[in-house]
Structure formats: C-alpha cells, structure tokens
Design a protein around this motif. Structure first.
Motif, PDB file in Angstrom:
ATOM      1  N   GLY A   1       0.754  -1.251   0.000  1.00  0.00           N
ATOM      2  CA  GLY A   1       0.000   0.000   0.000  1.00  0.00           C
ATOM      3  C   GLY A   1       0.781   1.295   0.000  1.00  0.00           C
ATOM      4  O   GLY A   1       0.267   2.334  -0.437  1.00  0.00           O
ATOM      5  N   ASP A   2       2.026   1.296   0.486  1.00  0.00           N
ATOM      6  CA  ASP A   2       2.761   2.550   0.649  1.00  0.00           C
ATOM      7  C   ASP A   2       2.876   3.342  -0.651  1.00  0.00           C
ATOM      8  O   ASP A   2       2.818   4.579  -0.645  1.00  0.00           O
ATOM      9  CB  ASP A   2       4.165   2.283   1.200  1.00  0.00           C
ATOM     10  N   LEU A   3       3.036   2.643  -1.749  1.00  0.00           N
ATOM     11  CA  LEU A   3       3.229   3.290  -3.037  1.00  0.00           C
ATOM     12  C   LEU A   3       1.986   4.048  -3.492  1.00  0.00           C
ATOM     13  O   LEU A   3       2.074   4.937  -4.346  1.00  0.00           O
ATOM     14  CB  LEU A   3       3.607   2.238  -4.087  1.00  0.00           C
TER      15      LEU A   3
ATOM     16  N   LYS B   1      11.507  10.275   4.947  1.00  0.00           N
ATOM     17  CA  LYS B   1      12.798   9.665   5.241  1.00  0.00           C
ATOM     18  C   LYS B   1      12.805   8.923   6.575  1.00  0.00           C
ATOM     19  O   LYS B   1      13.832   8.368   6.963  1.00  0.00           O
ATOM     20  CB  LYS B   1      13.894  10.728   5.231  1.00  0.00           C
ATOM     21  N   VAL B   2      11.668   8.917   7.251  1.00  0.00           N
ATOM     22  CA  VAL B   2      11.564   8.192   8.518  1.00  0.00           C
ATOM     23  C   VAL B   2      11.457   6.695   8.218  1.00  0.00           C
ATOM     24  O   VAL B   2      10.691   6.281   7.351  1.00  0.00           O
ATOM     25  CB  VAL B   2      10.326   8.653   9.319  1.00  0.00           C
ATOM     26  N   GLU B   3      12.238   5.906   8.922  1.00  0.00           N
ATOM     27  CA  GLU B   3      12.217   4.459   8.701  1.00  0.00           C
ATOM     28  C   GLU B   3      10.980   3.848   9.364  1.00  0.00           C
ATOM     29  O   GLU B   3      10.842   3.869  10.576  1.00  0.00           O
ATOM     30  CB  GLU B   3      13.490   3.815   9.253  1.00  0.00           C
ATOM     31  N   LEU B   4      10.115   3.337   8.533  1.00  0.00           N
ATOM     32  CA  LEU B   4       8.909   2.674   9.012  1.00  0.00           C
ATOM     33  C   LEU B   4       8.839   1.277   8.405  1.00  0.00           C
ATOM     34  O   LEU B   4       9.438   1.014   7.362  1.00  0.00           O
ATOM     35  CB  LEU B   4       7.657   3.461   8.613  1.00  0.00           C
TER      36      LEU B   4
ATOM     37  N   GLY C   1       4.469  -0.819   4.614  1.00  0.00           N
ATOM     38  CA  GLY C   1       3.022  -0.887   4.780  1.00  0.00           C
ATOM     39  C   GLY C   1       2.484   0.061   5.826  1.00  0.00           C
ATOM     40  O   GLY C   1       1.277   0.363   5.836  1.00  0.00           O
ATOM     41  N   ASP C   2       3.345   0.569   6.709  1.00  0.00           N
ATOM     42  CA  ASP C   2       2.884   1.444   7.788  1.00  0.00           C
ATOM     43  C   ASP C   2       2.346   2.780   7.270  1.00  0.00           C
ATOM     44  O   ASP C   2       1.424   3.348   7.859  1.00  0.00           O
ATOM     45  CB  ASP C   2       4.009   1.708   8.787  1.00  0.00           C
ATOM     46  N   ARG C   3       2.923   3.296   6.197  1.00  0.00           N
ATOM     47  CA  ARG C   3       2.447   4.574   5.666  1.00  0.00           C
ATOM     48  C   ARG C   3       1.005   4.450   5.174  1.00  0.00           C
ATOM     49  O   ARG C   3       0.182   5.348   5.403  1.00  0.00           O
ATOM     50  CB  ARG C   3       3.374   5.066   4.554  1.00  0.00           C
ATOM     51  N   PHE C   4       0.715   3.358   4.499  1.00  0.00           N
ATOM     52  CA  PHE C   4      -0.654   3.161   4.029  1.00  0.00           C
ATOM     53  C   PHE C   4      -1.611   2.987   5.210  1.00  0.00           C
ATOM     54  O   PHE C   4      -2.728   3.531   5.199  1.00  0.00           O
ATOM     55  CB  PHE C   4      -0.734   1.929   3.118  1.00  0.00           C
ATOM     56  N   LYS C   5      -1.185   2.246   6.217  1.00  0.00           N
ATOM     57  CA  LYS C   5      -2.031   2.055   7.392  1.00  0.00           C
ATOM     58  C   LYS C   5      -2.280   3.379   8.100  1.00  0.00           C
ATOM     59  O   LYS C   5      -3.399   3.656   8.554  1.00  0.00           O
ATOM     60  CB  LYS C   5      -1.379   1.050   8.351  1.00  0.00           C
TER      61      LYS C   5
ATOM     62  N   THR D   1      -3.938  -3.869  15.970  1.00  0.00           N
ATOM     63  CA  THR D   1      -2.571  -4.299  16.287  1.00  0.00           C
ATOM     64  C   THR D   1      -1.570  -3.240  15.853  1.00  0.00           C
ATOM     65  O   THR D   1      -0.625  -2.920  16.587  1.00  0.00           O
ATOM     66  CB  THR D   1      -2.251  -5.638  15.593  1.00  0.00           C
ATOM     67  N   PHE D   2      -1.777  -2.699  14.670  1.00  0.00           N
ATOM     68  CA  PHE D   2      -0.906  -1.629  14.165  1.00  0.00           C
ATOM     69  C   PHE D   2      -0.968  -0.411  15.083  1.00  0.00           C
ATOM     70  O   PHE D   2       0.068   0.167  15.448  1.00  0.00           O
ATOM     71  CB  PHE D   2      -1.331  -1.250  12.750  1.00  0.00           C
ATOM     72  N   LEU D   3      -2.174  -0.001  15.476  1.00  0.00           N
ATOM     73  CA  LEU D   3      -2.329   1.168  16.341  1.00  0.00           C
ATOM     74  C   LEU D   3      -1.674   0.946  17.700  1.00  0.00           C
ATOM     75  O   LEU D   3      -1.027   1.852  18.242  1.00  0.00           O
ATOM     76  CB  LEU D   3      -3.814   1.482  16.522  1.00  0.00           C
ATOM     77  N   ALA D   4      -1.803  -0.265  18.230  1.00  0.00           N
ATOM     78  CA  ALA D   4      -1.175  -0.584  19.517  1.00  0.00           C
ATOM     79  C   ALA D   4       0.343  -0.480  19.400  1.00  0.00           C
ATOM     80  O   ALA D   4       1.017   0.034  20.307  1.00  0.00           O
ATOM     81  CB  ALA D   4      -1.584  -1.982  19.966  1.00  0.00           C
ATOM     82  N   ARG D   5       0.894  -0.958  18.286  1.00  0.00           N
ATOM     83  CA  ARG D   5       2.337  -0.898  18.072  1.00  0.00           C
ATOM     84  C   ARG D   5       2.817   0.549  17.938  1.00  0.00           C
ATOM     85  O   ARG D   5       3.853   0.932  18.499  1.00  0.00           O
ATOM     86  CB  ARG D   5       2.716  -1.689  16.820  1.00  0.00           C
TER      87      ARG D   5
END
Length: 245
Positions: free
Chosen positions: A113-115, A182-185, A188-192, A234-238
């Motif tokens: 999804g990030d793209l 430039k933040v290391e994620l 898939g995190d950007r799309f989430k 789960t993503f939000l908790a992380r």
C-alpha cells in the motif's frame, strides 16, 4: 461564487465528471511516476493484479457503502441508482479488502500500500474540487451552520463546506507524509497511517453532514471507520507503544 458551478454547461454533471476523470488520470500517472523511482519488491505482474483487485474492490465497496448510507431507501433502490451512488470512503474500504483477497490468491505477503498513498491523496484532493463546485447537488455538503466558514452552497443556507474541509485535510496529509518520507517505518505502515487518519477524519466530519442512521445512531461511514480502527488495532497498539517509548 454561485453554486452549483457549471462553467457554462446546463448541468453540473460535466464539471463533476471532469474532475473525477482528472483525479483518476493524475493519480495513476503519479503512481507510475513514483513506481519508477522506487525499488519495488513486488513483481510487475503481481502489482498489476493487486491494482486490479484494488479497483474492483473500490468499485463494489463504494456502491455498497453508499447504498447503506440511506437504509430507508435500500429496498426501493434500482440497479442504476445503486451503480450511480458512490462514496470515496466505501471505495477505500472495498479497495483494501479487494487487495487483500488478490494477495491471498497470489500468495503475495509483501505489503503493497505505501506506493499508493501520495497518488490517493492527490486524487482525492482533485476529486473533491468537483464535489465542492457541485454544491448541494452532491451529497458531500454539510449541515446548516453559523460557523464563520459556512457557505451558501446553492440553497440560500449557510452550510459547512465539507468538500472544502476534505481538500484542506488532504493538503495536511500530503505535508505530513512528505515530512516523514525519510523516517524508517515498516513496509506498509504509511498506508495504514493514511487509512487510520482518513477514516478518523471521515468519522468526525460525518457529524457535520446530514446523515441517516444505519445502527445505534451512526451512519454507514461511521461503522466503516470503526471497522477500520478494529482491523488496524494491532498496528495502532504498536504505534502507540512506540510513541510512549
């Protein structure tokens, strides 16, 4: 400015369709522009199938959620009405699960999804221009208000220009994702993040729009947003855990 804006046409529909087509064209071109400058671990064939899944899921999801926005008319709806009514939030909702289904069939486990984040933001911004020009003929308009940003969208009443609000929100999101590019994620995190932010916005702004309750006083958009929050729990908790550290 007098709403709806027709630019000399007899109907606002050509204007609305123009911005819909422009949004799709610019979004796709921007996607391929970014793809050429990104190392994509997903093969071109799989990426194409994923894109097809997203489009078909969005096509179906946008119509189903739009239909559920007016439950009182659900059993009076014709196939033509069902197809003509659509919502961006439903498109994202259906597109998400269309992608997940295709990836499961393909056995593709890489987040994809990030793209799409930046192209989606730009496309929504352009599409909402058409919604804004449509005034009250487009069901994206807001309720009556005394708020200083209230506008006469064509019926003589001061209303929340919610299409304009969403355009502003898209600009904020565009700036946010540019700042964290430039933040290391995790892939898939950007799309989430985009999905959570967008559905949080839609959940809140829905209260500024005339809506019909689907269940417990909440609309189909509200329930879609709540489902997304649970889906990404789960993503939000992380993310929250990382922020607290």
């Amino acid at each position: 400015m007098k709403f709806p804006v027709t630019f000399g046409f007899e109907s606002v529909e050509p204007v609305h369709y123009f911005f819909e087509v422009l949004a799709f064209f610019v979004g796709v071109r921007l996607y391929y522009y970014l793809k050429k400058r990104t190392i994509d671990s997903i093969s071109n064939v799989n990426r194409l199938w994923i894109l097809v899944g997203a489009m078909l899921g969005a096509l179906l999801g946008s119509r189903i959620i739009a239909a559920l926005e007016t439950p009182s008319q659900l059993f009076e709806m014709t196939w033509l009405t069902f197809y003509q009514n659509k919502t961006v939030a439903g498109g994202f909702f259906g597109g998400l699960f269309g992608v997940e289904l295709i990836k499961k069939i393909l056995g593709e486990k890489t987040s994809s999804g990030d793209l799409y984040v930046i192209p989606i933001i730009v496309a929504v911004f352009i599409g909402r221009i058409g919604c804004f020009f449509s005034g009250i003929t487009e069901p994206t308009h807001g309720i009556e208000t005394n708020f200083f940003l209230g506008m006469d969208l064509g019926d003589g009443l001061k209303r929340h220009p919610t299409a304009l609000y969403e355009m502003l929100f898209m600009l904020i999101l565009l700036f946010f994702f540019w700042k964290i590019k430039k933040v290391e994620l995790i892939n898939g995190d950007r799309f989430k993040l985009f999905m959570v932010f967008y559905f949080l916005y839609r959940f809140l702004v829905e209260f500024l729009k005339p809506f019909e309750s689907l269940f417990l006083g909440l609309s189909a958009i509200h329930w879609s947003a709540l489902f997304i929050f649970v889906y990404y729990a789960t993503f939000l908790a992380r993310i929250f855990k990382k922020i607290r550290q």
